[in-house]
Motif scaffolding. Structure first.
Motif, PDB file in Angstrom:
ATOM      1  N   LYS A  11      52.445  73.544 -88.008  1.00  0.00           N
ATOM      2  CA  LYS A  11      51.135  73.602 -87.366  1.00  0.00           C
ATOM      3  C   LYS A  11      50.542  72.197 -87.355  1.00  0.00           C
ATOM      4  N   TRP A  13      47.228  69.850 -87.857  1.00  0.00           N
ATOM      5  CA  TRP A  13      45.952  69.873 -88.584  1.00  0.00           C
ATOM      6  C   TRP A  13      45.422  68.454 -88.715  1.00  0.00           C
ATOM      7  N   ARG A  20      55.350  74.573 -93.356  1.00  0.00           N
ATOM      8  CA  ARG A  20      55.217  75.553 -94.429  1.00  0.00           C
ATOM      9  C   ARG A  20      56.456  75.460 -95.313  1.00  0.00           C
ATOM     10  N   GLY A  37      52.475  77.134 -99.140  1.00  0.00           N
ATOM     11  CA  GLY A  37      51.493  76.507 -98.266  1.00  0.00           C
ATOM     12  C   GLY A  37      52.113  75.427 -97.397  1.00  0.00           C
ATOM     13  N   TRP A  38      51.301  74.409 -97.077  1.00  0.00           N
ATOM     14  CA  TRP A  38      51.682  73.428 -96.069  1.00  0.00           C
ATOM     15  C   TRP A  38      51.775  72.024 -96.653  1.00  0.00           C
ATOM     16  N   TYR A  54      50.299  77.291-102.678  1.00  0.00           N
ATOM     17  CA  TYR A  54      50.218  78.691-102.275  1.00  0.00           C
ATOM     18  C   TYR A  54      49.379  78.886-101.014  1.00  0.00           C
ATOM     19  N   ASN A  55      49.520  80.083-100.451  1.00  0.00           N
ATOM     20  CA  ASN A  55      48.627  80.568 -99.391  1.00  0.00           C
ATOM     21  C   ASN A  55      48.560  79.588 -98.219  1.00  0.00           C
ATOM     22  N   ASP A  56      47.341  79.196 -97.823  1.00  0.00           N
ATOM     23  CA  ASP A  56      47.158  78.255 -96.717  1.00  0.00           C
ATOM     24  C   ASP A  56      46.724  76.881 -97.197  1.00  0.00           C
ATOM     25  N   ILE A  58      46.853  72.981 -98.265  1.00  0.00           N
ATOM     26  CA  ILE A  58      47.452  71.842 -97.558  1.00  0.00           C
ATOM     27  C   ILE A  58      47.540  70.632 -98.485  1.00  0.00           C
ATOM     28  N   GLN A  73      45.012  79.096-102.224  1.00  0.00           N
ATOM     29  CA  GLN A  73      44.072  79.537-101.183  1.00  0.00           C
ATOM     30  C   GLN A  73      43.966  78.502-100.063  1.00  0.00           C
ATOM     31  N   SER A  74      42.801  77.921 -99.863  1.00  0.00           N
ATOM     32  CA  SER A  74      42.620  76.941 -98.781  1.00  0.00           C
ATOM     33  C   SER A  74      42.347  75.544 -99.317  1.00  0.00           C
ATOM     34  N   HIS A  92      38.179  76.396-101.352  1.00  0.00           N
ATOM     35  CA  HIS A  92      38.170  75.388-100.288  1.00  0.00           C
ATOM     36  C   HIS A  92      37.982  73.988-100.874  1.00  0.00           C
TER      37      HIS A  92
END
Length: 222
Positions: A11, A13, A20, A37-38, A54-56, A58, A73-74, A92
């Protein structure tokens, strides 16, 4: 043997092409085949230890997650920031510039750790706190709400205060007021002082806490 590889899932960003990650063997709490995650490249996540994204979450630029650290998470780790040892990034929260999160420290919610700030030991930050400048925060300090720390003069902490051994943290907020956090109560320094006078009237620690409050007032030049 490597523990993960970059998958074909990508993706864009903020001008970065992110990949990923996928675990290729079991390690820690991660099982082979698990998508994480990324990252922008393998520079961002060490192949050693149990560290994971993990998750999303970055991690990009030249930022590095290593040892047994986690980003959940984020959370975002960018620029040349480092997240290492057993530290954790949640929610976040963002670690940027050349900031370092290490030890057992963690940040959550919308916390920002930037410039050359360092968090270590068992320190934690929550809420909308911003920590920057040239500052090192450690011990069992806890920063919550709208903390705004850009120098050593913006925070004071002590561990094992009183008979119960509570940690206490005082820090400057975005509105310039001083907030005091302890495990038995928290509030702006005026509220904390009222609590000590009212609720600790018969406590053998009352004199100690009153002296600590007076020290905090001098420390922050109130």
């Amino acid at each position: 043997m490597d523990k993960y590889k970059l998958s074909d899932i990508t993706k864009e960003w903020e001008g970065h092409t992110l990949y990923r990650i996928r675990a290729v063997r079991d390690f820690g709490f991660v099982r082979a085949g698990t998508l994480g995650g990324w990252v922008e490249s393998e520079i961002n996540l060490s192949q050693k230890g149990n560290c994971w994204i993990y998750n999303d979450a970055i991690v990009c630029d030249k930022a590095r997650v290593k040892d047994d650290a986690y980003v959940f998470q984020s959370g975002i780790v960018k620029d040349e920031a480092r997240v290492e040892d057993w530290s954790q990034v949640w929610g976040h929260a963002v670690v940027g510039d050349i900031a370092v999160l290490r030890g057992n420290s963690q940040i959550n919610n919308n916390v920002r750790l930037y410039d050359s700030a360092i968090m270590t030991d068992d320190a934690s930050a929550w809420g909308n706190t911003e920590i920057g400048g040239v500052v090192k925060i450690g011990g069992e300090s806890e920063i919550v709400g709208d903390g705004f720390i850009t120098s050593r003069q913006d925070i004071f902490w002590t561990s094992q205060l009183g008979a119960d051994g509570y940690a206490l943290t005082a820090f400057r907020c975005k509105d310039g007021r001083i907030y005091v956090f302890a495990h038995f109560t928290s509030g702006y320094i005026e509220e904390f002082e009222q609590y000590v006078n009212r609720k600790m009237a018969k406590s053998p620690d009352k004199k100690l806490y009153k002296s600590t409050i007076e020290f905090i007032k001098v420390y922050f030049r109130l």
